[in-house]
Design a protein around this motif. Structure first.
Motif, PDB file in Angstrom:
ATOM      1  N   TRP A 114       0.831  -1.210   0.000  1.00 57.73           N
ATOM      2  CA  TRP A 114       0.000   0.000   0.000  1.00 57.73           C
ATOM      3  C   TRP A 114       0.861   1.253   0.000  1.00 57.73           C
ATOM      4  CZ3 TRP A 114      -4.591  -0.166  -1.783  1.00 57.73           C
ATOM      5  CH2 TRP A 114      -5.335  -1.335  -1.676  1.00 57.73           C
ATOM      6  N   ASP A 163      -4.697   4.466   8.731  1.00 63.20           N
ATOM      7  CA  ASP A 163      -4.259   3.887   7.462  1.00 63.20           C
ATOM      8  C   ASP A 163      -2.922   3.210   7.711  1.00 63.20           C
ATOM      9  OD1 ASP A 163      -5.199   4.556   4.282  1.00 63.20           O
ATOM     10  OD2 ASP A 163      -3.215   3.667   4.567  1.00 63.20           O
ATOM     11  N   ILE A 164      -2.702   2.156   6.945  1.00 63.53           N
ATOM     12  CA  ILE A 164      -1.489   1.348   7.126  1.00 63.53           C
ATOM     13  C   ILE A 164      -0.290   1.941   6.386  1.00 63.53           C
ATOM     14  CG2 ILE A 164      -1.725  -0.219   5.128  1.00 63.53           C
ATOM     15  CD1 ILE A 164      -1.304  -2.558   7.135  1.00 63.53           C
ATOM     16  N   ALA A 165      -0.538   2.858   5.457  1.00 66.00           N
ATOM     17  CA  ALA A 165       0.539   3.384   4.605  1.00 66.00           C
ATOM     18  C   ALA A 165       1.126   4.668   5.207  1.00 66.00           C
ATOM     19  CB  ALA A 165      -0.002   3.672   3.208  1.00 66.00           C
ATOM     20  N   ALA A 170     -10.628  -3.074  -0.697  1.00 65.29           N
ATOM     21  CA  ALA A 170      -9.174  -3.095  -0.852  1.00 65.29           C
ATOM     22  C   ALA A 170      -8.564  -4.339  -0.195  1.00 65.29           C
ATOM     23  CB  ALA A 170      -8.568  -1.841  -0.218  1.00 65.29           C
ATOM     24  N   GLY A 177      -8.668   2.734   6.703  1.00 67.02           N
ATOM     25  CA  GLY A 177      -8.154   2.827   5.325  1.00 67.02           C
ATOM     26  C   GLY A 177      -8.512   4.185   4.761  1.00 67.02           C
ATOM     27  N   CYS A 178      -8.180   5.223   5.530  1.00 62.01           N
ATOM     28  CA  CYS A 178      -8.727   6.569   5.264  1.00 62.01           C
ATOM     29  C   CYS A 178      -8.185   7.212   4.010  1.00 62.01           C
ATOM     30  CB  CYS A 178      -8.466   7.476   6.457  1.00 62.01           C
ATOM     31  SG  CYS A 178      -6.701   7.740   6.781  1.00 62.01           S
ATOM     32  N   TRP A 214       0.976   4.429  -2.771  1.00 65.45           N
ATOM     33  CA  TRP A 214       0.948   5.865  -2.459  1.00 65.45           C
ATOM     34  C   TRP A 214       2.181   6.569  -2.996  1.00 65.45           C
ATOM     35  CZ3 TRP A 214      -2.995   8.766  -1.009  1.00 65.45           C
ATOM     36  CH2 TRP A 214      -4.120   8.135  -0.493  1.00 65.45           C
ATOM     37  N   TRP A 241      -8.299   5.023  -6.881  1.00 64.80           N
ATOM     38  CA  TRP A 241      -9.515   5.040  -6.063  1.00 64.80           C
ATOM     39  C   TRP A 241      -9.863   6.430  -5.546  1.00 64.80           C
ATOM     40  CZ3 TRP A 241      -4.930   2.635  -4.233  1.00 64.80           C
ATOM     41  CH2 TRP A 241      -4.219   3.396  -3.291  1.00 64.80           C
ATOM     42  N   GLY A 286      -1.352   2.677  11.237  1.00 59.22           N
ATOM     43  CA  GLY A 286      -1.443   1.325  11.772  1.00 59.22           C
ATOM     44  C   GLY A 286      -2.395   0.463  10.977  1.00 59.22           C
ATOM     45  N   ASP A 287      -2.494  -0.772  11.472  1.00 63.08           N
ATOM     46  CA  ASP A 287      -3.321  -1.768  10.803  1.00 63.08           C
ATOM     47  C   ASP A 287      -4.704  -1.779  11.456  1.00 63.08           C
ATOM     48  OD1 ASP A 287      -4.499  -4.122   9.857  1.00 63.08           O
ATOM     49  OD2 ASP A 287      -2.563  -5.151   9.736  1.00 63.08           O
ATOM     50  N   PHE A 288      -5.714  -1.616  10.656  1.00 63.20           N
ATOM     51  CA  PHE A 288      -7.097  -1.675  11.144  1.00 63.20           C
ATOM     52  C   PHE A 288      -7.322  -2.897  12.024  1.00 63.20           C
ATOM     53  CE2 PHE A 288     -11.218  -3.768  10.073  1.00 63.20           C
ATOM     54  CZ  PHE A 288     -12.081  -2.915  10.757  1.00 63.20           C
ATOM     55  N   GLN A 337     -15.658   3.422   2.943  1.00 67.27           N
ATOM     56  CA  GLN A 337     -15.484   4.065   1.635  1.00 67.27           C
ATOM     57  C   GLN A 337     -14.228   3.461   1.009  1.00 67.27           C
ATOM     58  OE1 GLN A 337     -17.157   6.334  -0.250  1.00 67.27           O
ATOM     59  NE2 GLN A 337     -15.519   6.640  -1.721  1.00 67.27           N
ATOM     60  N   THR A 338     -14.436   2.453   0.180  1.00 69.91           N
ATOM     61  CA  THR A 338     -13.359   1.723  -0.518  1.00 69.91           C
ATOM     62  C   THR A 338     -12.212   1.236   0.389  1.00 69.91           C
ATOM     63  OG1 THR A 338     -12.103   3.655  -1.328  1.00 69.91           O
ATOM     64  CG2 THR A 338     -13.858   2.841  -2.738  1.00 69.91           C
ATOM     65  N   PHE A 339     -12.561   0.793   1.588  1.00 70.12           N
ATOM     66  CA  PHE A 339     -11.578   0.084   2.400  1.00 70.12           C
ATOM     67  C   PHE A 339     -11.844  -1.423   2.322  1.00 70.12           C
ATOM     68  CE2 PHE A 339     -10.419  -1.648   6.714  1.00 70.12           C
ATOM     69  CZ  PHE A 339      -9.077  -1.820   6.408  1.00 70.12           C
TER      70      PHE A 339
HETATM   71  C1  LIG Z   1      -8.574   1.800  -1.947  1.00 70.25           C
HETATM   72  S1  LIG Z   1      -7.774   2.802  -0.768  1.00 70.25           S
HETATM   73  C2  LIG Z   1      -9.113   3.827  -0.178  1.00 70.25           C
HETATM   74  C3  LIG Z   1      -8.691   5.122   0.476  1.00 70.25           C
HETATM   75  C4  LIG Z   1      -9.862   6.043   0.869  1.00 70.25           C
HETATM   76  N1  LIG Z   1     -10.801   5.377   1.746  1.00 70.25           N
HETATM   77  C5  LIG Z   1     -10.568   6.550  -0.364  1.00 70.25           C
HETATM   78  O1  LIG Z   1     -11.704   6.134  -0.620  1.00 70.25           O
HETATM   79  O2  LIG Z   1      -9.984   7.385  -1.076  1.00 70.25           O
HETATM   80  C6  LIG Z   1      -7.518   1.674   0.591  1.00 70.25           C
HETATM   81  C7  LIG Z   1      -6.703   2.282   1.709  1.00 70.25           C
HETATM   82  O3  LIG Z   1      -6.655   1.338   2.774  1.00 70.25           O
HETATM   83  C8  LIG Z   1      -5.348   1.319   3.313  1.00 70.25           C
HETATM   84  N2  LIG Z   1      -5.193  -0.007   3.949  1.00 70.25           N
HETATM   85  C9  LIG Z   1      -5.071  -1.212   3.346  1.00 70.25           C
HETATM   86  N3  LIG Z   1      -5.016  -2.204   4.254  1.00 70.25           N
HETATM   87  C10 LIG Z   1      -5.123  -1.607   5.478  1.00 70.25           C
HETATM   88  C11 LIG Z   1      -5.171  -2.098   6.811  1.00 70.25           C
HETATM   89  N4  LIG Z   1      -5.073  -3.405   7.083  1.00 70.25           N
HETATM   90  N5  LIG Z   1      -5.314  -1.208   7.816  1.00 70.25           N
HETATM   91  C12 LIG Z   1      -5.423   0.128   7.566  1.00 70.25           C
HETATM   92  N6  LIG Z   1      -5.380   0.648   6.320  1.00 70.25           N
HETATM   93  C13 LIG Z   1      -5.245  -0.204   5.286  1.00 70.25           C
HETATM   94  C14 LIG Z   1      -4.430   1.592   2.132  1.00 70.25           C
HETATM   95  O4  LIG Z   1      -3.190   2.119   2.510  1.00 70.25           O
HETATM   96  C15 LIG Z   1      -5.267   2.595   1.338  1.00 70.25           C
HETATM   97  O5  LIG Z   1      -4.972   3.912   1.701  1.00 70.25           O
END
Ligand SMILES: C[S@@+](CC[C@H](N)C(=O)[O-])C[C@H]1O[C@@H](n2cnc3c(N)ncnc32)[C@H](O)[C@@H]1O
Length: 193
Positions: free
Chosen positions: A6, A66-68, A109, A44-45, A10, A17, A89-91, A104-106
């Protein structure tokens, strides 16, 4: 897909997305949501446009994760001086109690194999307050291997119904243009007992 995957997305600006603004279904939902002090989690903000909208609308208790590292660095800069919690961190490791979790698209992903864990983790984060997941899920099968990974109302119902009361799972009438006809609006409340 791990942290490195991820973060590379970025770093390389492979962020297809990112719509550049708070998505209409979520904005519309919060226009009539009365509790401005509700504790709201956005997992996954990414660039967290929804959070910017919520702050402007007077919501006071928002947590982003967010993890990134790159995404979080950007978001920290954007929200400097504002009242908002921003976590790298990790959700799946997050602890806390929330009234609402925004989707919203988390979900799309994540690897589909992680979906049961998403449901478990969401229920842990929402159980104390009897909270809800609110937002959008894709109602489509993507041709290419994800992310994003798609799904259907039937599959989501089966996945969530043990832990959540499904208050809404219906075609989204106000998706943004490119996503019209491909989203479901969801509102799922943690089921007590
Ligand atoms: C498809 S993007 C969506 C970003 C945002 N929600 C949007 O709609 O623009 C997915 C996001 O989830 C984050 N992500 C992926 N796995 C994750 C996890 N286990 N914990 C937290 N964030 C995570 C990624 O880094 C990425 O920023």
């Amino acid at each position: 897909m791990d942290k490195e995957y991820w973060n590379a997305r970025w770093e390389n600006q492979q962020t297809g997305w990112d719509i550049g603004y708070a998505s209409t279904p979520i904005v519309t939902f919060f226009n009539t949501f009365p509790d401005k002090d509700a504790k709201i989690l956005i997992p996954g903000c990414g660039n967290a446009y929804e959070a910017a909208h919520l702050l402007e609308a007077g919501f006071t208790n928002i947590t982003l994760i967010d993890i990134a590292p790159r995404a979080i660095a950007q978001v920290k800069e954007r929200f400097t001086g504002q009242q908002i919690e921003i976590l790298l961190g990790d959700f799946f490791d997050l602890k806390g109690d929330f009234d609402l979790m925004l989707e919203q698209t988390f979900f799309c992903a994540l690897e589909p194999s992680q979906r049961p864990d998403y449901v478990k983790q969401a229920s842990r984060l929402l159980e104390r307050k009897g909270g809800e997941i609110v937002g959008v899920l894709f109602d489509v099968t993507f041709e290419k291997e994800g992310p994003p990974f798609g799904g259907s109302a039937e599959a989501y119902e089966q996945l969530f119904e043990k832990e959540f009361t499904i208050r809404k799972l219906e075609p989204c009438y106000n998706s943004i243009g490119p996503r019209q006809g491909t989203e479901l609006f969801i509102r799922m409340a943690y089921k007590n007992g």
